[in-house]
Design an enzyme around this catalytic site. Structure first.
Site, PDB file in Angstrom:
ATOM      1  N   HIS A   1       0.851  -1.193   0.000  1.00 19.55           N
ATOM      2  CA  HIS A   1       0.000   0.000   0.000  1.00 19.55           C
ATOM      3  C   HIS A   1       0.884   1.240   0.000  1.00 19.55           C
ATOM      4  O   HIS A   1       1.957   1.264   0.607  1.00 19.55           O
ATOM      5  CB  HIS A   1      -0.928  -0.004   1.216  1.00 19.55           C
ATOM      6  CG  HIS A   1      -2.009   1.026   1.142  1.00 19.55           C
ATOM      7  ND1 HIS A   1      -1.790   2.355   1.430  1.00 19.55           N
ATOM      8  CD2 HIS A   1      -3.315   0.926   0.781  1.00 19.55           C
ATOM      9  CE1 HIS A   1      -2.922   3.021   1.266  1.00 19.55           C
ATOM     10  NE2 HIS A   1      -3.863   2.186   0.873  1.00 19.55           N
TER      11      HIS A   1
ATOM     12  N   GLU B   1      -3.760   1.995  -7.272  1.00 24.21           N
ATOM     13  CA  GLU B   1      -4.131   3.110  -6.406  1.00 24.21           C
ATOM     14  C   GLU B   1      -3.246   4.303  -6.744  1.00 24.21           C
ATOM     15  O   GLU B   1      -2.113   4.385  -6.262  1.00 24.21           O
ATOM     16  CB  GLU B   1      -4.012   2.728  -4.932  1.00 24.21           C
ATOM     17  CG  GLU B   1      -2.745   1.947  -4.552  1.00 24.21           C
ATOM     18  CD  GLU B   1      -2.436   2.055  -3.071  1.00 24.21           C
ATOM     19  OE1 GLU B   1      -3.362   2.252  -2.284  1.00 24.21           O
ATOM     20  OE2 GLU B   1      -1.244   1.972  -2.717  1.00 24.21           O
TER      21      GLU B   1
END
Length: 242
Positions: free
Chosen positions: A90, A162
């Protein structure tokens, strides 16, 4: 393509009471989804999701199996608490905690070795996008994972695109930007494996208002949802939009 996968990333949020209320709302709505909860709440969540369509995930995992690594949590430990998925790479882990592309690759390999499905996050910063480096950045990030897990494992991965500039900002990538980048990711896998088996999620300010459009975009197989996954009604609406 398989059924769309919607995963909620709770990040550093939750409490025993809030978790129980949120998961109860998801159960009553009969949602098929994944919730990635903080480590201390895994035992609670495991009990709460039992017998439901909700699957359990974690937000990170150690690259190490065991040993003198204070503060680390291994993939085998996550499996014991019922996890089926784990997020690796992430952007917050990369930016705030120094997870390099190589560390992300080793974490993905560790997850796979224990029977977990890694949700591998990739994406560019705003500066990288403005410099036209989107594909170069994502190619580098994906290759680092491939180098660690091997070609045969590639179809078992879940990838979450993302764009860093869209996370927690309220600013989502346009459907055109998403389609272009997801198409590039699909093509990257196509050159190496059966890309139809790879689920590519979009993550970055997904809300009930934009979920249907994003999920109907080419090569979008679901979403990795941050803030909206903490609000039961919003997360249910996003899941239903899939």
């Amino acid at each position: 393509m398989t059924t769309k996968l919607i995963a909620g990333n709770w990040k550093l949020n939750g409490s025993l009471a809030k978790n129980a209320a949120l998961i109860d709302e998801l159960r009553r709505a009969e949602m098929h989804c994944v919730v990635c909860v903080p480590y201390p709440y895994l035992a609670q969540a495991q009990a709460l999701v039992a017998g439901s369509l909700i699957e359990l995930g974690a937000q990170d995992v150690s690259e190490y199996e065991q040993g003198a690594y204070t503060g680390e949590v291994s993939a085998a430990m996550l499996v014991e608490f019922g996890c089926r998925y784990v997020i690796v790479g992430h952007s917050e882990r990369r930016a705030l905690f120094g997870d390099s592309d190589q560390v992300v690759g080793r974490k993905a390999a560790s997850a796979l070795a224990a029977g977990l499905t890694p949700i591998v996050c990739v994406g560019e910063t705003l500066a990288e996008r403005e410099l036209g480096e989107v594909e170069a950045v994502i190619r580098r990030q994906l290759q680092a994972v491939a180098d660690c897990v091997g070609g045969e494992a590639l179809p078992t991965l879940v990838v979450a695109y993302e764009p860093v500039w869209a996370i927690g900002t309220g600013r989502s990538a346009t459907p055109e930007q998403v389609a272009q980048t997801h198409g590039f990711i699909r093509a990257w896998f196509s050159a190496r494996c059966d890309a139809s088996a790879v689920r590519i999620l979009y993550g970055g300010s997904v809300k009930p208002e934009n979920a249907a459009v994003l999920f109907s975009t080419d090569d979008v197989d679901g979403g990795l949802i941050g803030g909206a996954s903490l609000v039961g009604s919003d997360f249910v609406a996003i899941c239903r939009a899939a």
